[in-house]
Design a protein around this motif. Structure first.
Motif, mmCIF file in Angstrom:
data_model
loop_
_atom_site.group_PDB
_atom_site.id
_atom_site.type_symbol
_atom_site.label_atom_id
_atom_site.label_comp_id
_atom_site.label_asym_id
_atom_site.label_seq_id
_atom_site.Cartn_x
_atom_site.Cartn_y
_atom_site.Cartn_z
ATOM 1 N N GLU A 68 0.500 2.580 10.287
ATOM 2 C CA GLU A 68 0.996 3.684 9.438
ATOM 3 C C GLU A 68 1.297 3.230 8.015
ATOM 4 O O GLU A 68 1.415 4.064 7.113
ATOM 5 C CB GLU A 68 2.227 4.355 10.074
ATOM 6 C CG GLU A 68 3.388 3.427 10.270
ATOM 7 C CD GLU A 68 4.591 4.137 10.881
ATOM 8 O OE1 GLU A 68 5.707 3.625 10.703
ATOM 9 O OE2 GLU A 68 4.407 5.197 11.510
ATOM 10 N N LYS A 69 1.374 1.934 7.790
ATOM 11 C CA LYS A 69 1.599 1.435 6.423
ATOM 12 C C LYS A 69 0.303 1.399 5.612
ATOM 13 O O LYS A 69 0.334 1.185 4.407
ATOM 14 C CB LYS A 69 2.196 0.033 6.470
ATOM 15 C CG LYS A 69 3.608 -0.034 7.042
ATOM 16 C CD LYS A 69 4.302 -1.244 6.460
ATOM 17 C CE LYS A 69 5.234 -2.006 7.346
ATOM 18 N NZ LYS A 69 4.800 -2.427 8.638
ATOM 19 N N ASP A 70 -0.843 1.530 6.278
ATOM 20 C CA ASP A 70 -2.127 1.522 5.577
ATOM 21 C C ASP A 70 -2.848 2.842 5.831
ATOM 22 O O ASP A 70 -3.409 3.067 6.906
ATOM 23 C CB ASP A 70 -2.982 0.341 6.056
ATOM 24 C CG ASP A 70 -4.366 0.323 5.402
ATOM 25 O OD1 ASP A 70 -4.641 1.178 4.529
ATOM 26 O OD2 ASP A 70 -5.166 -0.554 5.771
ATOM 27 N N SER A 71 -2.819 3.712 4.821
ATOM 28 C CA SER A 71 -3.415 5.048 4.972
ATOM 29 C C SER A 71 -4.912 4.975 5.247
ATOM 30 O O SER A 71 -5.492 5.928 5.742
ATOM 31 C CB SER A 71 -3.201 5.851 3.690
ATOM 32 O OG SER A 71 -1.839 5.933 3.381
ATOM 33 N N TYR B 33 -4.716 1.019 14.154
ATOM 34 C CA TYR B 33 -4.113 1.850 13.115
ATOM 35 C C TYR B 33 -2.755 1.294 12.712
ATOM 36 O O TYR B 33 -1.997 0.813 13.552
ATOM 37 C CB TYR B 33 -3.972 3.280 13.624
ATOM 38 C CG TYR B 33 -3.238 4.192 12.668
ATOM 39 C CD1 TYR B 33 -3.829 4.580 11.472
ATOM 40 C CD2 TYR B 33 -1.950 4.643 12.954
ATOM 41 C CE1 TYR B 33 -3.156 5.397 10.578
ATOM 42 C CE2 TYR B 33 -1.273 5.470 12.075
ATOM 43 C CZ TYR B 33 -1.879 5.838 10.885
ATOM 44 O OH TYR B 33 -1.222 6.640 10.007
ATOM 45 N N LEU C 139 0.843 -1.196 0.000
ATOM 46 C CA LEU C 139 0.000 0.000 0.000
ATOM 47 C C LEU C 139 0.878 1.245 0.000
ATOM 48 O O LEU C 139 1.949 1.250 0.601
ATOM 49 C CB LEU C 139 -0.883 0.013 1.258
ATOM 50 C CG LEU C 139 -1.874 -1.142 1.413
ATOM 51 C CD1 LEU C 139 -2.441 -1.180 2.818
ATOM 52 C CD2 LEU C 139 -2.998 -1.016 0.389
ATOM 53 N N PRO C 140 0.422 2.302 -0.661
ATOM 54 C CA PRO C 140 1.208 3.544 -0.696
ATOM 55 C C PRO C 140 0.910 4.433 0.514
ATOM 56 O O PRO C 140 -0.191 4.381 1.059
ATOM 57 C CB PRO C 140 0.673 4.218 -1.967
ATOM 58 C CG PRO C 140 -0.758 3.765 -2.052
ATOM 59 C CD PRO C 140 -0.816 2.379 -1.453
ATOM 60 N N VAL C 141 1.890 5.220 0.931
ATOM 61 C CA VAL C 141 1.655 6.270 1.933
ATOM 62 C C VAL C 141 2.328 7.543 1.409
ATOM 63 O O VAL C 141 3.472 7.497 0.967
ATOM 64 C CB VAL C 141 2.241 5.905 3.316
ATOM 65 C CG1 VAL C 141 1.865 6.975 4.343
ATOM 66 C CG2 VAL C 141 1.732 4.550 3.791
ATOM 67 N N GLN D 124 -5.952 12.004 4.548
ATOM 68 C CA GLN D 124 -4.685 11.304 4.400
ATOM 69 C C GLN D 124 -3.667 11.818 5.411
ATOM 70 O O GLN D 124 -3.494 13.020 5.572
ATOM 71 C CB GLN D 124 -4.168 11.526 2.974
ATOM 72 C CG GLN D 124 -2.827 10.922 2.674
ATOM 73 C CD GLN D 124 -2.864 9.405 2.682
ATOM 74 O OE1 GLN D 124 -3.872 8.794 2.375
ATOM 75 N NE2 GLN D 124 -1.762 8.804 3.066
ATOM 76 N N ASP E 117 -6.536 3.262 -2.122
ATOM 77 C CA ASP E 117 -5.575 3.031 -1.048
ATOM 78 C C ASP E 117 -5.129 4.325 -0.363
ATOM 79 O O ASP E 117 -4.354 4.285 0.587
ATOM 80 C CB ASP E 117 -4.337 2.296 -1.589
ATOM 81 C CG ASP E 117 -4.660 0.850 -1.952
ATOM 82 O OD1 ASP E 117 -5.607 0.295 -1.368
ATOM 83 O OD2 ASP E 117 -3.965 0.291 -2.821
ATOM 84 N N LEU E 118 -5.588 5.465 -0.886
ATOM 85 C CA LEU E 118 -5.205 6.741 -0.272
ATOM 86 C C LEU E 118 -6.455 7.557 0.018
ATOM 87 O O LEU E 118 -7.442 7.488 -0.705
ATOM 88 C CB LEU E 118 -4.293 7.532 -1.219
ATOM 89 C CG LEU E 118 -2.921 6.915 -1.492
ATOM 90 C CD1 LEU E 118 -2.218 7.660 -2.615
ATOM 91 C CD2 LEU E 118 -2.066 6.924 -0.234
ATOM 92 N N LEU E 119 -6.380 8.346 1.057
ATOM 93 C CA LEU E 119 -7.493 9.224 1.409
ATOM 94 C C LEU E 119 -7.236 10.593 0.784
ATOM 95 O O LEU E 119 -6.112 10.899 0.394
ATOM 96 C CB LEU E 119 -7.583 9.350 2.932
ATOM 97 C CG LEU E 119 -7.776 8.030 3.693
ATOM 98 C CD1 LEU E 119 -7.677 8.265 5.196
ATOM 99 C CD2 LEU E 119 -9.111 7.416 3.346
#
Lengths: 480, 322, 95
Positions: free
Chosen positions: B233-236, B231, A51-53, C60, A280-282
C-alpha cells in the motif's frame, strides 16, 4: 492619458488548503501550529526512496467544490511533476495536475459592494501539494526550513482573466473563501494561510481587445492586501506604459509593509517547469455513483437557497440573492427569523443596520457583537408593538456596545416599553391639550398638520415610549 | 561446500543441525571479508548485526518459530534503504545518508528470516552498465579482473558469483539486473513492473525501475521472488495481484510450452558469439519439448529512443530530491 | 531545436548544475544526440494511440484520511548537515 484610458484585466489563482486530517500524499497530520518539523514524515521530506499515496478525502473535497461551481468533474485525472528548485520544496518538484485536473470550467456569480453582480468563469481547479516554510531570521545568514506544511493538500482554483477592477477581484476572492469554508472544503483561516491568492494583472488601452503583458503577484494572503496589490500593480503598469516602456512578464511579491509589489529575483530565469506525468502515481478514476454520493451530501448551495428565500420568506429576488450569496449572513438571517419572526423586517434590519455597523467596524458577520438571537428578540419586540423602530435602534446600539446581553432585559430595565395603554395615555393627552389651548383651537379649525406638534409633545413627555399609532387615535378622538 | 549449496540445501542442513545459522553466517562473512579487498563488491558491511541476527535465528529455530528462510545470508544492493545503515546508491552525495527507514523489499526479506551481511556496490544512482561509475570504486568480475561485472547491480552479481552470500537483491531499469547476472554467470530476473514494491528503493526512472533477485539458480530466484513480490500500500504502482508460488512449476516438463523468439532482437549489431549462445539455448529448450515461435515486435526499434527520453526525464526529477 | 552553448548553459542553470567551460562542448554533443532520439520518437505515427501516463493499466488506490505518521524529527534531523531549533538549516535564500 489617465487611468480612465486604461482597461484592467485580472485573473486570480486561489490556493486553498483542504480541510483534511492528513496530508495529500502521506499520513502526517495537517494541524496548524505544531513545533517545526514534527509533522514532516519521510514522504514530506522527500527522502530517497519514498513514494506518495493519494489521500481519498482530497478528492472528495475537490469534487464537492467542483459541483458547487457547476464545473465539469473529470472522471480520469492525472498527477504531474512540476520541476523547480526552492529549499522549502524538498523534492525539487511539486506534484500537481496539469493536463487532466480533477475540476474544469465552472462559474460563480458574485455581488459587488458598489451594486450589481458579476459572473466569473473558472478555468479549472486542480490538486497539488503545499510547500514548507522558510524562516530567514536569526540563523546567521542561513535559512531555517520547517516542512510541517509541505504536503498539505491544496486546491488551486484558477479563474479566467475576466475581472476588470480590484473590486471585482476582491469580491470574487471573498466569494470563493466563503464558499470553500461553507462547504467544509477548507477551514478558511486566512491568518493561517488557508487561502492565498496569486493575482495576474494586465492593462490595455480602453477599446482594444488584445491582452497586455501580465505580471503575477504571488501569495497575497488577505483581501485588503489583494486590493492594495492589484491597485499598486495597475498604477505601476500605467506609469510604465505611459513613460514609453514595456511591462515585463514576471512574478512579483507584494510587500504589505511598503504597500508595493516587487519582482521575485529567483524566478526571473527559472520559468521552465519541465512538467511530465508523475510516475509514482496512477491515474485516478471516479465514476458517476461516486460523484452523485458527494452531491447528495452537499449543503444547500446559494442558487437553491436564494430561490427558497423568495418562496419561504417572500423576500424580493434581489434581497434573497444578496443574502444567499453570503453564506454566514444567510445562516444568521435564518437564525433571526426562526420561530416565525417577520422575515422582511429581519432582512431590513440585517441589511441596513447590522451590515452598516459591521462594515464600519470591519467585523465579519461570524463575529457580530449582536447575535442572531439578540437581534431576533428586537424583531419580536417591534412586531408585537412593545417598542418602536426608534427605540429598537437604541436597544440595538446597547447590544452592539455590550451594555447589555439581552434586548428584553434592557427594554425592561430602561423602561423602554411603548405606552400603548389608553388609560395612561389619555390623561396625559388631556393635560397636553389643556396646556396648549391655542394649538387645539387651530387644529379644530382645520389646521390638521398640527397633529405632528401634539404627537411630538406626547413623545417628549413619554420619552418616546408612546405607541405612535395609539397616540394618533386618542388625539384624533379628543380633538375631533 | 556450504557456499555452493542452494537455499533448499542450506535450509535442509540447518534443519538437520549440520551447522547453525551463526556458523553459516560466519562462513560467508569470512569469505566476504577475504574477497572484498580485490572484488570491491560491498560498500558497507553489516557483519556485526548479521551475527546477532544469526544468533537470534538459531534461537527461533530451536523454538520451532523460525520463519521460512531463517538464517539465509544475503546482501542488498546499496540502492535499498536499510534503517540505521548507510545507504549511498554508489554516490558521494549520499555518503553520509543513514537511512531512517527500510525498503519494503528489505523488510520482507528480513521478516522471512534472511540475514543481510552488507550493502553491495553499484553504478552511481544505478546509471551505468559496467560498475565503473561508483564513487566507491569499480567492482571486479570474480571470473576475471580483466572484465567488468556489468551493472548497475554489479556488486550484487559479483558477490553472488563469488559465493560471498547466498543471494542478493538488485534493481533493473534498463538491464541492471539481467546484464550483470549474465556477465557474472548467475541468475537474475527483472520481474514485471509493479510485481515488487519500490518503497525505499532510491529511484532512477520511476516508471521503469523494478527490483529483483540475483541468485545462483532459477530455484533460488523463485524462492526469493516468492518473498519479494506482492502489493504494497506504500507503493501506488505495485500491482494488486495474487502472488503465485514461483517454485511450483520449476520441475514441470517444457512440453507444450511456447517460447516467442523476437526477430527484431537479432540482426545488425548482435555479436555472433552471443547469437550462437542464444541459439544454443533455444535448441536446448526445443530438445526438452518447448516450441519456439518466431514473433515480431515492430515497435522494438523505438525502445531505445523511448528509453532515452523517459529515463533521463524521470531521473532529472528524481535526482533533484537527493 | 538545436542544442548549442546557450541551451546547455540555460539547462544547467535550471538544474542548478555548475558546468566548467571546457565541459560545454561535451554536453552540446551528448544532449544533441538525445535530441536526435527525441526527433526519432517524434517521427513515429501516433495517430489514434491513446497517451499512456503510466505503464500499468491500473488506477490509483486512494488512502483513507488518517494520521498514521509519528513525530520522527530527531531521527530525520540526524541526516541533515545542519539544524537548529528543530529546523533544517540551508544556505540563505533571499526573496
Amino acid at each position: 492619458m489617465s487611468r480612465a484610458d486604461w482597461e484592467v484585466v485580472i485573473g486570480l489563482e486561489i490556493h486553498t488548503q483542504l480541510k483534511t486530517k492528513s496530508k495529500i500524499f502521506s499520513g502526517s497530520s495537517t494541524a496548524f501550529g505544531a513545533e517545526p518539523n514534527v509533522q514532516a514524515s519521510a514522504v514530506d521530506l522527500g527522502l530517497p526512496g519514498v513514494l506518495p499515496v493519494v489521500n481519498k478525502e482530497v478528492y472528495k473535497k475537490a469534487v464537492t467544490f467542483g459541483l458547487a461551481v457547476g464545473a465539469d468533474i473529470n472522471r480520469r485525472s492525472v498527477f504531474d511533476r512540476k520541476n523547480y528548485f526552492y529549499p522549502d520544496s524538498p523534492k525539487g518538484y511539486q506534484i500537481t495536475q496539469l493536463d487532466l485536473p480533477i475540476v474544469e470550467n465552472g462559474q460563480v456569480t458574485v455581488e459587488l459592494p458598489s451594486g450589481g453582480t458579476k459572473t466569473i468563469n473558472l478555468t479549472r481547479a486542480h490538486l497539488e501539494e503545499d510547500a514548507g516554510k522558510s524562516l530567514h531570521e536569526n540563523f546567521h545568514n542561513q535559512t531555517g526550513i520547517d516542512l510541517n506544511r509541505a504536503g498539505t493538500p491544496l486546491l488551486e482554483i484558477v479563474s479566467e482573466p475576466e475581472m476588470y477592477s480590484s473590486e471585482e477581484a476582491v469580491a470574487y476572492a471573498r466569494y470563493i473563501h466563503q464558499l470553500v469554508t461553507y462547504l467544509g472544503v477548507s477551514d478558511g483561516e486566512m491568518s493561517q494561510g488557508s487561502l492565498r491568492c496569486d493575482a495576474n494583472v494586465s492593462i490595455r488601452p480602453v477599446g482594444t481587445v488584445e491582452l497586455g503583458t501580465r505580471t503575477e503577484t504571488k501569495n497575497v494572503n488577505s483581501f485588503k492586501f489583494l486590493e492594495q496589490a492589484i491597485e499598486y500593480e495597475i498604477e505601476r503598469q500605467i506609469q510604465v506604459l505611459e513613460s514609453g516602456q514595456t511591462v515585463r512578464q514576471e512574478t512579483r511579491l507584494y510587500d504589505s509593509d511598503k504597500g508595493e509589489t516587487r519582482p521575485m529575483r529567483s524566478k526571473e530565469t527559472a520559468t521552465d517547469y519541465r512538467y511530465f506525468p508523475e510516475p509514482d502515481l496512477l491515474p485516478v478514476e471516479i465514476d458517476d455513483a461516486y460523484i452523485e454520493a458527494i452531491r447528495r451530501e452537499m449543503p444547500e448551495l446559494s442558487g437553491a437557497k436564494s430561490e427558497r428565500f423568495v418562496t419561504q420568506y417572500q423576500l424580493s429576488q434581489a434581497d434573497a440573492f444578496s443574502l444567499a450569496g453570503n453564506i454566514p449572513l444567510a445562516d444568521y438571517f435564518e437564525e433571526v427569523v426562526r420561530s416565525g419572526r417577520d422575515a422582511k423586517l429581519a432582512n431590513n434590519w440585517i441589511r441596513v443596520e447590522l451590515l452598516a455597523q459591521l462594515n464600519k467596524d470591519n467585523i465579519s458577520i461570524e463575529n457580530s457583537p449582536v447575535t442572531a438571537d439578540q437581534l431576533g428578540a428586537i424583531i419580536s419586540k417591534i412586531t408585537d408593538k412593545s417598542i418602536s423602530g426608534k427605540i429598537a435602534k437604541t436597544v440595538f446600539e446597547a447590544l452592539w456596545k455590550g451594555e447589555t446581553n439581552s434586548a428584553d432585559e434592557y427594554i425592561e430595565k430602561q423602561g423602554l416599553t411603548q405606552v400603548s395603554d389608553s388609560s395612561s395615555l389619555a390623561p396625559l393627552i388631556d393635560k397636553i391639550i389643556s396646556e396648549n389651548p391655542k394649538q387645539a383651537e387651530q387644529f379644530r379649525a382645520g389646521k390638521t398638520k398640527l397633529m405632528g406638534f401634539f404627537v411630538g409633545q406626547v413623545m417628549k413627555e413619554t420619552q418616546g415610549k408612546a405607541n405612535p399609532q395609539q397616540v394618533n387615535e386618542i388625539l384624533n378622538e379628543k380633538l375631533g | 561446500m556450504i557456499h555452493e549449496q542452494s537455499i533448499r540445501e542450506i535450509l535442509n542442513s540447518l534443519d538437520k543441525k549440520e551447522y547453525s545459522c551463526r556458523e553459516l553466517v560466519d562462513h560467508f562473512i569470512a569469505r566476504a571479508s577475504d574477497a572484498n579487498a580485490s572484488l570491491n563488491a560491498f560498500i558497507t558491511d553489516t557483519y556485526e548485526t548479521a551475527r546477532n541476527e544469526a544468533d537470534h535465528m538459531d534461537t527461533l529455530r530451536s523454538n520451532g518459530t523460525a520463519p521460512s528462510l531463517a538464517g539465509i545470508p544475503i546482501a542488498h544492493k546499496d540502492i535499498f534503504c536499510t534503517r540505521g545503515v548507510k545507504t549511498t546508491a554508489g554516490s558521494l552525495m549520499l555518503d553520509n545518508f543513514v537511512a531512517p527507514y527500510s525498503a519494503t523489499v528489505v523488510e520482507k526479506l528480513s521478516a522471512a528470516g534472511t540475514i543481510s551481511i552488507g550493502k553491495t556496490n553499484m553504478d552511481e544512482f544505478a546509471m551505468g552498465s559496467s560498475n565503473e561509475n561508483s564513487h566507491y570504486g569499480p567492482v571486479k568480475n570474480p571470473w576475471s579482473e580483466k572484465v567488468v561485472p556489468g551493472g548497475s547491480s554489479g556488486g550484487s552479481a559479483a558477490a553472488v558469483a563469488a559465493r560471498l552470500c547466498v543471494a542478493a537483491t538488485g534493481t533493473d531499469t534498463g538491464g541492471s539486473i539481467r546484464q550483470p547476472a549474465s556477465m557474472c554467470g548467475i541468475t537474475g530476473i527483472k520481474p514485471t513492473y509493479g510485481r515488487i514494491s519500490r518503497w525505499g528503493m532510491i529511484a532512477y526512472a520511476s516508471s521503469l525501475d523494478q527490483a529483483g533477485p540475483m541468485t545462483k539458480s532459477a530455484e533460488d530466484a523463485a524462492i526469493l521472488l516468492n518473498i519479494m513480490a506482492g502489493y504494497d500500500e506504500k507503493d501506488s504502482t505495485s500491482a494488486e495481484q495474487p502472488v503465485p508460488d514461483y517454485t511450483k512449476c520449476l520441475n514441470e516438463p517444457l512440453k507444450g510450452l511456447k517460447l516467442g523468439f523476437c526477430k527484431e532482437y537479432f540482426g545488425d549489431g548482435l555479436d555472433p558469439k552471443i547469437e550462437i549462445a542464444i541459439q544454443t539455448a533455444l535448441r536446448q529448450f526445443e530438445a526438452q519439448g518447448a516450441e519456439i515461435i518466431e514473433i515480431s515486435l515492430p515497435s522494438s526499434k523505438h525502445a531505445i529512443p523511448a528509453y532515452y527520453v523517459i529515463a533521463p526525464a524521470e531521473a532529472s526529477a528524481n535526482l533533484s530530491t537527493i | 531545436m538545436i542544442v548549442d552553448k546557450d541551451v546547455v548553459l540555460n539547462i544547467a542553470e535550471l538544474a542548478q548544475l555548475q558546468i566548467e567551460d571546457d565541459e560545454v562542448d561535451h554536453y552540446v554533443d551528448s544532449l544533441g544526440r538525445i535530441l536526435q532520439l527525441v526527433e526519432e520518437m517524434q517521427s513515429v505515427d501516433t495517430q489514434g494511440v491513446e497517451p499512456v501516463s503510466n505503464p500499468l493499466d491500473g488506477i490509483q488506490r486512494l488512502r483513507e484520511d488518517r494520521v498514521t505518521e509519528e513525530d520522527q524529527r530527531e531521527l530525520f534531523l540526524a541526516n541533515a548537515p545542519e539544524s537548529e531549533q528543530g529546523l533544517f538549516l540551508v544556505p540563505r535564500v533571499v526573496e
